[in-house]
Write a protein that holds these residues in place. Structure first.
Motif, PDB file in Angstrom:
ATOM      1  N   PRO A 142      10.929 -18.832  -2.736  1.00  0.00           N
ATOM      2  CA  PRO A 142      11.008 -20.019  -1.883  1.00  0.00           C
ATOM      3  C   PRO A 142      12.254 -19.952  -0.994  1.00  0.00           C
ATOM      4  N   SER A 143      12.148 -20.460   0.211  1.00  0.00           N
ATOM      5  CA  SER A 143      13.248 -20.385   1.175  1.00  0.00           C
ATOM      6  C   SER A 143      14.529 -21.009   0.638  1.00  0.00           C
TER       7      SER A 143
ATOM      8  N   ARG B 108       0.829  -1.219   0.000  1.00  0.00           N
ATOM      9  CA  ARG B 108       0.000   0.000   0.000  1.00  0.00           C
ATOM     10  C   ARG B 108       0.853   1.254   0.000  1.00  0.00           C
ATOM     11  N   ARG B 109       2.055   1.172   0.562  1.00  0.00           N
ATOM     12  CA  ARG B 109       2.981   2.310   0.574  1.00  0.00           C
ATOM     13  C   ARG B 109       3.781   2.397  -0.722  1.00  0.00           C
ATOM     14  N   LYS B 110       3.384   1.573  -1.695  1.00  0.00           N
ATOM     15  CA  LYS B 110       4.035   1.554  -3.014  1.00  0.00           C
ATOM     16  C   LYS B 110       5.474   1.045  -2.932  1.00  0.00           C
ATOM     17  N   ARG B 111       5.734   0.137  -2.006  1.00  0.00           N
ATOM     18  CA  ARG B 111       7.057  -0.476  -1.869  1.00  0.00           C
ATOM     19  C   ARG B 111       7.127  -1.752  -2.691  1.00  0.00           C
ATOM     20  N   GLU B 112       8.303  -2.071  -3.155  1.00  0.00           N
ATOM     21  CA  GLU B 112       8.549  -3.363  -3.811  1.00  0.00           C
ATOM     22  C   GLU B 112       8.795  -4.365  -2.683  1.00  0.00           C
ATOM     23  N   VAL B 113       7.877  -5.313  -2.534  1.00  0.00           N
ATOM     24  CA  VAL B 113       7.923  -6.260  -1.408  1.00  0.00           C
ATOM     25  C   VAL B 113       8.190  -7.666  -1.924  1.00  0.00           C
ATOM     26  N   HIS B 114       9.139  -8.328  -1.261  1.00  0.00           N
ATOM     27  CA  HIS B 114       9.484  -9.713  -1.574  1.00  0.00           C
ATOM     28  C   HIS B 114       9.320 -10.514  -0.287  1.00  0.00           C
ATOM     29  N   VAL B 115       8.589 -11.617  -0.362  1.00  0.00           N
ATOM     30  CA  VAL B 115       8.386 -12.463   0.807  1.00  0.00           C
ATOM     31  C   VAL B 115       9.148 -13.761   0.597  1.00  0.00           C
ATOM     32  N   VAL B 116       9.959 -14.111   1.594  1.00  0.00           N
ATOM     33  CA  VAL B 116      10.742 -15.337   1.545  1.00  0.00           C
ATOM     34  C   VAL B 116      10.076 -16.371   2.436  1.00  0.00           C
ATOM     35  N   SER B 117       9.465 -17.371   1.803  1.00  0.00           N
ATOM     36  CA  SER B 117       8.801 -18.457   2.533  1.00  0.00           C
ATOM     37  C   SER B 117       8.452 -19.560   1.542  1.00  0.00           C
ATOM     38  N   SER B 118       8.445 -20.771   2.036  1.00  0.00           N
ATOM     39  CA  SER B 118       8.007 -21.893   1.207  1.00  0.00           C
ATOM     40  C   SER B 118       6.623 -22.352   1.618  1.00  0.00           C
ATOM     41  N   ASP B 119       5.942 -21.549   2.390  1.00  0.00           N
ATOM     42  CA  ASP B 119       4.598 -21.857   2.865  1.00  0.00           C
ATOM     43  C   ASP B 119       3.591 -21.514   1.767  1.00  0.00           C
ATOM     44  N   ALA B 120       2.868 -22.519   1.291  1.00  0.00           N
ATOM     45  CA  ALA B 120       1.916 -22.325   0.184  1.00  0.00           C
ATOM     46  C   ALA B 120       0.801 -21.359   0.558  1.00  0.00           C
ATOM     47  N   GLN B 121       0.385 -21.372   1.813  1.00  0.00           N
ATOM     48  CA  GLN B 121      -0.684 -20.482   2.250  1.00  0.00           C
ATOM     49  C   GLN B 121      -0.259 -19.016   2.161  1.00  0.00           C
ATOM     50  N   ILE B 122       0.960 -18.742   2.562  1.00  0.00           N
ATOM     51  CA  ILE B 122       1.474 -17.370   2.462  1.00  0.00           C
ATOM     52  C   ILE B 122       1.566 -16.958   1.006  1.00  0.00           C
ATOM     53  N   GLU B 123       2.011 -17.876   0.156  1.00  0.00           N
ATOM     54  CA  GLU B 123       2.175 -17.573  -1.264  1.00  0.00           C
ATOM     55  C   GLU B 123       0.893 -17.014  -1.862  1.00  0.00           C
ATOM     56  N   THR B 124      -0.215 -17.676  -1.606  1.00  0.00           N
ATOM     57  CA  THR B 124      -1.492 -17.250  -2.162  1.00  0.00           C
ATOM     58  C   THR B 124      -1.853 -15.842  -1.708  1.00  0.00           C
ATOM     59  N   VAL B 125      -1.686 -15.584  -0.433  1.00  0.00           N
ATOM     60  CA  VAL B 125      -2.078 -14.291   0.130  1.00  0.00           C
ATOM     61  C   VAL B 125      -1.175 -13.173  -0.374  1.00  0.00           C
ATOM     62  N   ILE B 126       0.133 -13.379  -0.326  1.00  0.00           N
ATOM     63  CA  ILE B 126       1.019 -12.273  -0.688  1.00  0.00           C
ATOM     64  C   ILE B 126       1.019 -11.986  -2.186  1.00  0.00           C
ATOM     65  N   LEU B 127       0.831 -13.016  -2.988  1.00  0.00           N
ATOM     66  CA  LEU B 127       0.729 -12.759  -4.429  1.00  0.00           C
ATOM     67  C   LEU B 127      -0.522 -11.933  -4.723  1.00  0.00           C
ATOM     68  N   GLY B 128      -1.594 -12.201  -3.983  1.00  0.00           N
ATOM     69  CA  GLY B 128      -2.820 -11.411  -4.126  1.00  0.00           C
ATOM     70  C   GLY B 128      -2.623  -9.973  -3.681  1.00  0.00           C
ATOM     71  N   ALA B 129      -1.697  -9.768  -2.751  1.00  0.00           N
ATOM     72  CA  ALA B 129      -1.420  -8.412  -2.257  1.00  0.00           C
ATOM     73  C   ALA B 129      -0.545  -7.622  -3.231  1.00  0.00           C
ATOM     74  N   GLY B 130       0.130  -8.333  -4.134  1.00  0.00           N
ATOM     75  CA  GLY B 130       1.010  -7.648  -5.083  1.00  0.00           C
ATOM     76  C   GLY B 130       2.478  -7.761  -4.735  1.00  0.00           C
ATOM     77  N   ALA B 131       2.825  -8.665  -3.819  1.00  0.00           N
ATOM     78  CA  ALA B 131       4.223  -8.876  -3.445  1.00  0.00           C
ATOM     79  C   ALA B 131       4.800 -10.031  -4.255  1.00  0.00           C
ATOM     80  N   TYR B 132       6.109 -10.139  -4.233  1.00  0.00           N
ATOM     81  CA  TYR B 132       6.794 -11.233  -4.907  1.00  0.00           C
ATOM     82  C   TYR B 132       7.116 -12.316  -3.887  1.00  0.00           C
ATOM     83  N   ARG B 133       7.203 -13.555  -4.348  1.00  0.00           N
ATOM     84  CA  ARG B 133       7.509 -14.667  -3.446  1.00  0.00           C
ATOM     85  C   ARG B 133       8.808 -15.326  -3.861  1.00  0.00           C
TER      86      ARG B 133
END
Length: 172
Positions: free
Chosen positions: A121-122, A94-119
């Motif tokens: 895998p650990s 929302r702050r217009k930041r480029e966000v990358h999430v490091v996780s191999s959790d499939a549940q997180i993947e779905t949510v953060i990709l929907g938010a507009g972040a990159y994923r």
């Protein structure tokens, strides 16, 4: 000026993906990971937030700030690291930041990709950190060559002093 990318790391997920890391002592594993990520974030010019689960404690969410670009978050009572990662991802996007999430959790993947972040895998992120460490060693240490000849004190003393020291050694 463009802001640096913000990496939000699922701490325990990355610890378990890290090869040869002793997870029997989880406190040492956390400290090891923190130090490696501080170094990596500085090298790559990333902002990094590492999130650890602490939901089984009765504490509030705790944030430890190491520098302007590195912090550690421990989830609060009855809160998971996943929920903290999701919340931080949404806030940063929302702050217009480029966000990358490091996780191999499939549940997180779905949510953060929907938010507009990159994923990331650990395991893949672990390899990137290892490559950077290898590059740092090569770049700053280079090829270290040791001298071919030993440098001994005796080589610097004249013959008279060496003779006197030899007499003392033999007890004469």
């Amino acid at each position: 000026m463009k802001k640096r990318p913000h990496y939000i790391v699922d701490g325990y997920n990355l610890i378990h993906a890290w090869e040869n890391l002793n997870v029997a002592d989880i406190a040492d594993a956390r400290e090891f990971l923190i130090h490696r990520l501080i170094e990596y974030g500085g090298y790559e010019n990333f902002e990094i937030t590492v999130v650890f689960d602490a939901g089984k404690t009765e504490d509030e969410e705790r944030v430890e700030v190491y520098s302007k670009i590195f912090r550690v978050v421990y989830s609060g009572f009855e809160e998971t690291a996943d929920s903290v990662i999701e919340r931080l991802s949404y806030e940063e996007v929302r702050r217009k930041r480029e966000v990358h999430v490091v996780s191999s959790d499939a549940q997180i993947e779905t949510v953060i990709l929907g938010a507009g972040a990159y994923r990331h895998p650990s395991r893949e992120f672990y390899r990137a950190v290892k490559r950077a460490k290898k590059h740092l060693r090569k770049e700053y240490l280079g090829n270290v060559t040791l001298p071919v000849v030993r440098n001994e004190v005796g080589d610097r003393l004249d013959a008279d002093v060496m003779a006197k020291l030899e007499e003392l050694r033999r007890g004469k």
